[in-house]
Design a protein around this motif. Structure first.
Motif, PDB file in Angstrom:
ATOM      1  N   ARG A  41       0.831  -1.195   0.000  1.00  0.00           N
ATOM      2  CA  ARG A  41       0.000   0.000   0.000  1.00  0.00           C
ATOM      3  C   ARG A  41       0.866   1.246   0.000  1.00  0.00           C
ATOM      4  O   ARG A  41       2.043   1.213   0.394  1.00  0.00           O
ATOM      5  N   ALA A  42       0.286   2.359  -0.416  1.00  0.00           N
ATOM      6  CA  ALA A  42       0.994   3.641  -0.395  1.00  0.00           C
ATOM      7  C   ALA A  42       1.370   3.990   1.034  1.00  0.00           C
ATOM      8  O   ALA A  42       0.599   3.774   1.974  1.00  0.00           O
ATOM      9  N   ASN A  43       2.570   4.543   1.196  1.00  0.00           N
ATOM     10  CA  ASN A  43       3.092   4.866   2.511  1.00  0.00           C
ATOM     11  C   ASN A  43       3.802   6.211   2.422  1.00  0.00           C
ATOM     12  O   ASN A  43       4.532   6.464   1.454  1.00  0.00           O
ATOM     13  N   ALA A  44       3.615   7.060   3.414  1.00  0.00           N
ATOM     14  CA  ALA A  44       4.181   8.412   3.367  1.00  0.00           C
ATOM     15  C   ALA A  44       5.691   8.396   3.153  1.00  0.00           C
ATOM     16  O   ALA A  44       6.227   9.248   2.439  1.00  0.00           O
ATOM     17  N   ARG A  45       6.382   7.416   3.743  1.00  0.00           N
ATOM     18  CA  ARG A  45       7.846   7.406   3.598  1.00  0.00           C
ATOM     19  C   ARG A  45       8.296   6.933   2.225  1.00  0.00           C
ATOM     20  O   ARG A  45       9.447   7.131   1.830  1.00  0.00           O
ATOM     21  N   TYR A  46       7.374   6.311   1.453  1.00  0.00           N
ATOM     22  CA  TYR A  46       7.753   5.842   0.122  1.00  0.00           C
ATOM     23  C   TYR A  46       7.850   6.987  -0.893  1.00  0.00           C
ATOM     24  O   TYR A  46       8.562   6.872  -1.884  1.00  0.00           O
ATOM     25  N   PHE A  47       7.117   8.079  -0.656  1.00  0.00           N
ATOM     26  CA  PHE A  47       7.058   9.119  -1.684  1.00  0.00           C
ATOM     27  C   PHE A  47       8.386   9.859  -1.864  1.00  0.00           C
ATOM     28  O   PHE A  47       8.800  10.103  -3.004  1.00  0.00           O
ATOM     29  N   PRO A  48       9.111  10.225  -0.776  1.00  0.00           N
ATOM     30  CA  PRO A  48      10.437  10.799  -0.995  1.00  0.00           C
ATOM     31  C   PRO A  48      11.382   9.825  -1.700  1.00  0.00           C
ATOM     32  O   PRO A  48      12.205  10.224  -2.525  1.00  0.00           O
ATOM     33  N   GLU A  49      11.250   8.510  -1.378  1.00  0.00           N
ATOM     34  CA  GLU A  49      12.073   7.507  -2.065  1.00  0.00           C
ATOM     35  C   GLU A  49      11.692   7.445  -3.540  1.00  0.00           C
ATOM     36  O   GLU A  49      12.570   7.366  -4.415  1.00  0.00           O
ATOM     37  N   ARG A  50      10.402   7.469  -3.793  1.00  0.00           N
ATOM     38  CA  ARG A  50       9.920   7.450  -5.181  1.00  0.00           C
ATOM     39  C   ARG A  50      10.440   8.652  -5.970  1.00  0.00           C
ATOM     40  O   ARG A  50      10.760   8.558  -7.166  1.00  0.00           O
ATOM     41  N   ASN A  51      10.565   9.810  -5.294  1.00  0.00           N
ATOM     42  CA  ASN A  51      10.987  11.032  -5.974  1.00  0.00           C
ATOM     43  C   ASN A  51      12.398  10.931  -6.545  1.00  0.00           C
ATOM     44  O   ASN A  51      12.711  11.559  -7.557  1.00  0.00           O
ATOM     45  N   ARG A  52      13.270  10.147  -5.900  1.00  0.00           N
ATOM     46  CA  ARG A  52      14.637  10.025  -6.419  1.00  0.00           C
ATOM     47  C   ARG A  52      14.645   9.308  -7.759  1.00  0.00           C
ATOM     48  O   ARG A  52      15.508   9.547  -8.600  1.00  0.00           O
ATOM     49  N   ILE A  53      13.654   8.409  -7.953  1.00  0.00           N
ATOM     50  CA  ILE A  53      13.541   7.705  -9.235  1.00  0.00           C
ATOM     51  C   ILE A  53      13.032   8.666 -10.307  1.00  0.00           C
ATOM     52  O   ILE A  53      13.563   8.698 -11.427  1.00  0.00           O
ATOM     53  N   ILE A  54      12.026   9.458  -9.965  1.00  0.00           N
ATOM     54  CA  ILE A  54      11.504  10.446 -10.914  1.00  0.00           C
ATOM     55  C   ILE A  54      12.609  11.416 -11.316  1.00  0.00           C
ATOM     56  O   ILE A  54      12.761  11.768 -12.489  1.00  0.00           O
ATOM     57  N   ALA A  55      13.421  11.838 -10.350  1.00  0.00           N
ATOM     58  CA  ALA A  55      14.505  12.783 -10.630  1.00  0.00           C
ATOM     59  C   ALA A  55      15.595  12.161 -11.496  1.00  0.00           C
ATOM     60  O   ALA A  55      16.205  12.838 -12.329  1.00  0.00           O
ATOM     61  N   GLY A  56      15.840  10.869 -11.296  1.00  0.00           N
ATOM     62  CA  GLY A  56      16.940  10.230 -12.002  1.00  0.00           C
ATOM     63  C   GLY A  56      16.605   9.648 -13.351  1.00  0.00           C
ATOM     64  O   GLY A  56      17.488   9.414 -14.170  1.00  0.00           O
ATOM     65  N   LEU A  57      15.327   9.399 -13.627  1.00  0.00           N
ATOM     66  CA  LEU A  57      14.934   8.740 -14.880  1.00  0.00           C
ATOM     67  C   LEU A  57      15.171   9.600 -16.105  1.00  0.00           C
ATOM     68  O   LEU A  57      15.433   9.095 -17.188  1.00  0.00           O
ATOM     69  N   SER A  58      15.029  10.921 -15.964  1.00  0.00           N
ATOM     70  CA  SER A  58      15.047  11.821 -17.119  1.00  0.00           C
ATOM     71  C   SER A  58      16.270  12.724 -17.087  1.00  0.00           C
ATOM     72  O   SER A  58      16.911  12.907 -16.048  1.00  0.00           O
ATOM     73  N   MET A  59      16.552  13.335 -18.240  1.00  0.00           N
ATOM     74  CA  MET A  59      17.649  14.295 -18.306  1.00  0.00           C
ATOM     75  C   MET A  59      17.210  15.685 -17.893  1.00  0.00           C
ATOM     76  O   MET A  59      18.033  16.581 -17.747  1.00  0.00           O
TER      77      MET A  59
END
Length: 361
Positions: A207-225
């Motif tokens: 399930r969605a968890n508040a602590r997962y969203f900052p972790e998820r953000n590093r993937i969003i930041a790193g996927l693109s140029m």
């Protein structure tokens, strides 16, 4: 018989061991299968493994359970992307422990596309929603894949804009790939899977968890140029993503906003700190390695020309041609030629220039 991919799936799911320790174990023991089968006596000799780490490994060794779990993943039409299979995105190592792998539903080929990440506040204004959709639509029309987090507000608007532009989009989830968060985005999630993919480092059913969203953000930041922040408050996840992107050497863009709007305080501050302003998609083309001339234009609908229309069109093609010249070449009367030209102009086939000249588009 399980593959190394499935053993990595098992290793990544051990929640009581950090990413860095998992990487060290792989370096020492050679493979995830070797970690799975390592004698307990050997694991106890690794002095930086805590008792909790040790128990997490040994108590989760159930080959039948792992097989059933892998079958559940594949039954969803999903895949697990690891570094060895060629589709793992080039997330920088600085992304405080890049995941060992990703669960994916959809088309894994979009991971290889040119991508731009778009983020922003969940409490988006009508201006922010409209701008996000427009930017994403134009990026998509140029062949750029949009990456976002499928949250309410700017994220959802960015995905919808990409779909409106008949492009591809990737949603990075802070939950399992078989869980929709927020629940209201079920239809959007289905369309993203059909026109791109959803990815997550978290196991199925998580399930969605508040602590997962900052972790998820590093993937969003790193996927693109490049990362585009559309609207953001003074504090929040969007600014975390922007800061991570800057740390990773990605270009950060911010949409200028109303100075009296809370939703634009974060983006306006980013601009003051040196982020590049963006008001149209082409502002970011260079940062993502796309020349303006290379941008994929939306294909025109094929139009069948009648005999007289074809006569007129052939007179114009390939260079600009005066109205008088078209009348002489076709032998048609002026009123008929003007009507044909008007219809073709409205269809987007030709453009009228000064001095009653025409050119094909």
């Amino acid at each position: 018989m399980l593959s190394e991919k499935e053993y990595i799936m098992w290793l990544s799911g051990l929640s009581k061991i950090s990413h860095s320790k998992k990487d060290k174990l792989l370096h020492i023991l050679g493979s995830a299968e070797d970690i799975y089968t390592a004698p307990e006596s050997l694991l106890k000799k690794i002095n930086w493994l805590t008792e909790t780490n040790f128990e997490d490994i040994t108590s989760n060794r159930d080959i039948d359970k792992l097989k059933r779990y892998a079958e559940k993943v594949y039954s969803l039409g999903a895949d697990y992307i690891i570094k060895e299979n060629g589709y793992y995105p080039e997330i920088p190592r600085e992304a405080y422990d890049a995941p060992l792998g990703f669960y994916l539903r959809g088309d894994k080929n979009v991971l290889l596309d040119k991508k731009v990440s778009m983020v922003g506040t969940r409490q988006a204004t009508p201006y922010g929603v409209s701008a996000a959709m427009k930017l994403a639509e134009d990026f998509a029309a140029a062949g750029v894949c949009i990456v976002s987090g499928m949250a309410d507000g700017i994220d959802s608007a960015s995905h919808r804009g990409a779909l409106k532009g008949k492009g591809k989009t990737i949603a990075v989830l802070g939950c399992g790939i078989n869980v929709c968060y927020p629940k209201t985005n079920e239809h959007l999630m289905k369309r993203i899977i059909e026109n791109g993919c959803v990815i997550s480092e978290y196991p199925l059913d998580e399930r969605a968890n508040a602590r997962y969203f900052p972790e998820r953000n590093r993937i969003i930041a790193g996927l693109s140029m490049a990362v585009v922040v559309v609207e953001a408050n003074e504090k929040g996840g969007s600014l975390i993503t922007a800061n991570l992107a800057a740390d990773f050497g990605r270009e950060v863009f911010a949409l200028p906003g109303n100075i009296t709007s809370r939703a634009s305080k974060g983006t306006n501050n980013l601009l003051k700190l040196g982020a590049a302003p963006i008001t149209e998609a082409k502002d970011a083309f260079f940062a993502i390695g796309l020349d303006k001339e290379e941008a994929k234009k939306e294909p025109k609908e094929k139009i069948t020309l009648e005999n007289k229309e074809k006569m007129v069109y052939d007179c114009i093609n390939p260079g600009e041609t005066a109205l008088d010249e078209i009348i002489i070449k076709t032998g048609l009367d002026i009123a008929e030629v003007q009507l044909i030209l008007l219809n073709m102009e409205m269809s987007g086939l030709i453009k009228k220039l000064p001095a009653s000249k025409y050119v094909c588009l």
